[in-house]
Design a protein around this motif. Sequence first.
Motif, short mmCIF file in Angstrom:
data_model
loop_
_atom_site.label_atom_id
_atom_site.label_comp_id
_atom_site.label_asym_id
_atom_site.label_seq_id
_atom_site.Cartn_x
_atom_site.Cartn_y
_atom_site.Cartn_z
N CYS A 145 0.82 -1.22 0.00
CA CYS A 145 0.00 0.00 0.00
C CYS A 145 0.85 1.26 0.00
N GLY A 151 -0.52 6.36 -1.11
CA GLY A 151 -0.99 5.17 -0.42
C GLY A 151 -0.74 5.16 1.07
N ALA A 155 -3.03 3.46 4.60
CA ALA A 155 -2.39 2.16 4.41
C ALA A 155 -2.71 1.17 5.52
N LEU A 200 -5.75 -3.90 -5.39
CA LEU A 200 -5.30 -2.68 -4.75
C LEU A 200 -4.81 -1.65 -5.78
#
Length: 223
Positions: A145, A151, A155, A200
């Motif tokens: 992440c 990110g 995260a 993701l």
Amino acid sequence: MARNAGIRSNRKKEIIEATIQVIAVHGYHGTTVSRVAKAAGVSVGLMNFHFDSKDKLFEEVFKHLAQEYMQVWSERVDAAKADAWSRLEAMIAAYFDRDVFTGEKLAVWFAFWSDPELRDKFRDAATAVERRYVKELEQQIYQICIAQPDGVQQAKKVSVRVAAALSAMIDGFWLQALLYPKTFKAKDSIRSCLAFVKLLDLYYDQSQQLAVLEKRAKETVKE
């Protein structure tokens, strides 16, 4: 003396492995000392020498399966490359390793999870085992992440949610393997798990696009 200790250790392991076979066929309530003794090729007296109760025998079976899985997990992760994706793939593959992922052992794990008596007795231990591996998954997903643009902010939250969903997927695949052993393919399950985490990329890509659209909308309002 050491030789005798080694013999006792091997004998205990043989009895534990025999117990796994019996549980897989007969379940918890159908697993008796006499059935295990017969499967192990030992006398009931010798069974009682090594395990003074059925509860103690099941406790040792649980420890055996947990330690066996821990060893497979550690070996796979230690052999993986240092990057998060490689380590995550190794962790997922460990769940389906042929040394731990067998019909008999799956049946025993589900006996521990599904039988009310066993579930109550081993709930804390089983939860501790499961939580340990989910935390490891979380750590690698977290690294994935934070490598994404923007990110870092969420995260931790995202990694916890994705790891929980991934763990549930793996449990589902274990159940499928138990119910449909002839058609189940571990490689396809591993691919599906990795594809799920790969989403993701789409999540962060759409988050970026949404952020750009929101920024443009705010600028338009100001004008």
